[in-house]
Design an enzyme around this catalytic site. Sequence first.
Site, PDB file in Angstrom:
ATOM      1  CG  PHE A 130     -26.542   9.212   5.987  1.00  0.00           C
ATOM      2  CD1 PHE A 130     -25.842  10.353   6.323  1.00  0.00           C
ATOM      3  CD2 PHE A 130     -27.929   9.237   6.080  1.00  0.00           C
ATOM      4  CE1 PHE A 130     -26.496  11.501   6.752  1.00  0.00           C
ATOM      5  CE2 PHE A 130     -28.592  10.380   6.497  1.00  0.00           C
ATOM      6  CZ  PHE A 130     -27.874  11.509   6.838  1.00  0.00           C
ATOM      7  CB  VAL A 131     -26.998   6.095  10.997  1.00  0.00           C
ATOM      8  CG1 VAL A 131     -26.250   4.817  10.663  1.00  0.00           C
ATOM      9  CG2 VAL A 131     -26.081   7.082  11.699  1.00  0.00           C
ATOM     10  CD  GLU A 188     -21.765  16.115  18.011  1.00  0.00           C
ATOM     11  OE1 GLU A 188     -22.932  15.713  17.860  1.00  0.00           O
ATOM     12  OE2 GLU A 188     -21.206  16.857  17.192  1.00  0.00           O
ATOM     13  CG  ASP A 189     -25.836  13.638  16.861  1.00  0.00           C
ATOM     14  OD1 ASP A 189     -24.687  14.119  16.859  1.00  0.00           O
ATOM     15  OD2 ASP A 189     -26.714  14.004  16.070  1.00  0.00           O
ATOM     16  N   GLY A 235     -28.831  17.302  16.715  1.00  0.00           N
ATOM     17  CA  GLY A 235     -28.930  15.840  16.800  1.00  0.00           C
ATOM     18  C   GLY A 235     -28.870  15.241  18.189  1.00  0.00           C
ATOM     19  NE  ARG A 237     -33.697  16.940  13.633  1.00  0.00           N
ATOM     20  CZ  ARG A 237     -32.402  17.181  13.405  1.00  0.00           C
ATOM     21  NH1 ARG A 237     -31.484  16.448  13.990  1.00  0.00           N
ATOM     22  NH2 ARG A 237     -32.027  18.148  12.594  1.00  0.00           N
ATOM     23  CG  ASP A 260     -31.216  15.722  10.238  1.00  0.00           C
ATOM     24  OD1 ASP A 260     -30.133  15.726  10.857  1.00  0.00           O
ATOM     25  OD2 ASP A 260     -31.430  16.426   9.241  1.00  0.00           O
ATOM     26  CG  ASP A 267     -19.022  11.488   9.408  1.00  0.00           C
ATOM     27  OD1 ASP A 267     -18.833  10.307   9.131  1.00  0.00           O
ATOM     28  OD2 ASP A 267     -19.198  12.346   8.533  1.00  0.00           O
ATOM     29  CE  LYS A 327     -21.534   7.746  10.015  1.00  0.00           C
ATOM     30  NZ  LYS A 327     -21.989   8.635   8.911  1.00  0.00           N
TER      31      LYS A 327
HETATM   32  P1  IMP Z   1     -18.328  15.563  11.850  1.00  0.00           P
HETATM   33  O1  IMP Z   1     -18.023  17.017  12.084  1.00  0.00           O
HETATM   34  O2  IMP Z   1     -17.985  15.140  10.426  1.00  0.00           O
HETATM   35  O3  IMP Z   1     -17.735  14.634  12.863  1.00  0.00           O
HETATM   36  O4  IMP Z   1     -19.891  15.395  11.866  1.00  0.00           O
HETATM   37  C1  IMP Z   1     -20.633  15.594  12.966  1.00  0.00           C
HETATM   38  C2  IMP Z   1     -22.048  15.970  12.612  1.00  0.00           C
HETATM   39  O5  IMP Z   1     -22.423  15.534  11.291  1.00  0.00           O
HETATM   40  C3  IMP Z   1     -22.987  15.251  13.541  1.00  0.00           C
HETATM   41  O6  IMP Z   1     -23.228  15.989  14.700  1.00  0.00           O
HETATM   42  C4  IMP Z   1     -24.227  15.098  12.691  1.00  0.00           C
HETATM   43  O7  IMP Z   1     -25.022  16.251  12.777  1.00  0.00           O
HETATM   44  C5  IMP Z   1     -23.711  14.976  11.282  1.00  0.00           C
HETATM   45  N1  IMP Z   1     -23.626  13.562  10.844  1.00  0.00           N
HETATM   46  C6  IMP Z   1     -22.495  12.821  10.690  1.00  0.00           C
HETATM   47  N2  IMP Z   1     -22.774  11.573  10.272  1.00  0.00           N
HETATM   48  C7  IMP Z   1     -24.117  11.520  10.166  1.00  0.00           C
HETATM   49  C8  IMP Z   1     -25.034  10.462   9.782  1.00  0.00           C
HETATM   50  O8  IMP Z   1     -24.674   9.314   9.456  1.00  0.00           O
HETATM   51  N3  IMP Z   1     -26.356  10.789   9.830  1.00  0.00           N
HETATM   52  C9  IMP Z   1     -26.821  12.028  10.177  1.00  0.00           C
HETATM   53  N4  IMP Z   1     -26.001  13.034  10.529  1.00  0.00           N
HETATM   54  C10 IMP Z   1     -24.664  12.782  10.529  1.00  0.00           C
END
Ligand code: IMP
Length: 180
Positions: free
Chosen positions: A156-157, A103-104, A48, A169, A163, A107, A135
């Site tokens: 969700f974005v 990071e993109d 991402g 993307r 993606d 979450d 988030k």
């Molecule tokens: P985390 O480990 O839960 O913080 O999630 C991180 C990864 O989950 C990000 O690098 C994304 O690849 C994916 N992700 C989390 N939220 C979203 C979203 O809203 N859209 C798309 N991918 C997401």
Amino acid sequence: MKEVTIRDKVFQESISPERISGRIRELSREISEVWPGTKPLLLSVLNGAFIFTADLIRSLDFDPEVAFVKVSSYGGGMSSTGEVKSLMGLNTDVKGRKVLIVEDIVDTGHTLDWLRRDLREKGAEEVRMVTLLFKPEAFHYDHSPEFIGFRIPNDFVVGYGLDYDQLGRSLPGIYKLKQG
Ligand code: IMP
């Protein structure tokens, strides 16, 4: 309001490309202020973050070394599995170095927590993170990313590298899932 349909879902634009580029310029300044005179290694988290990384490095006032890792915590769906898997490991020595994770989106924070621990185990001197999106409601940990582009609700974005089932993307802005 701009809308796109990806597979079975409709998304509407929530952050325009202009707001993203303006915020990236501010983030670049913040990074240089916090780490004046240092050149951290930028560690971009695939897939991402590839677009954010490309724009960020061209906005920084130094020429950074860039490395990539690929991890997965979503597995194609719309929520984190909680289990972080390394799909492509780090092949740059981080011992004694300052590392800026790029990071993109953060979450739950599982990916960030996993990466921080991995980098510490590999001997990094200091680890910080810049994320375009954060988030806060979904975040499970105490240690938030140091540099945050936009705080967003728990929607969700897609777009700007992010993606939905590998699509979306290339959208230049951020689009959120339209409810109902
Ligand atoms: P985390 O480990 O839960 O913080 O999630 C991180 C990864 O989950 C990000 O690098 C994304 O690849 C994916 N992700 C989390 N939220 C979203 C979203 O809203 N859209 C798309 N991918 C997401």
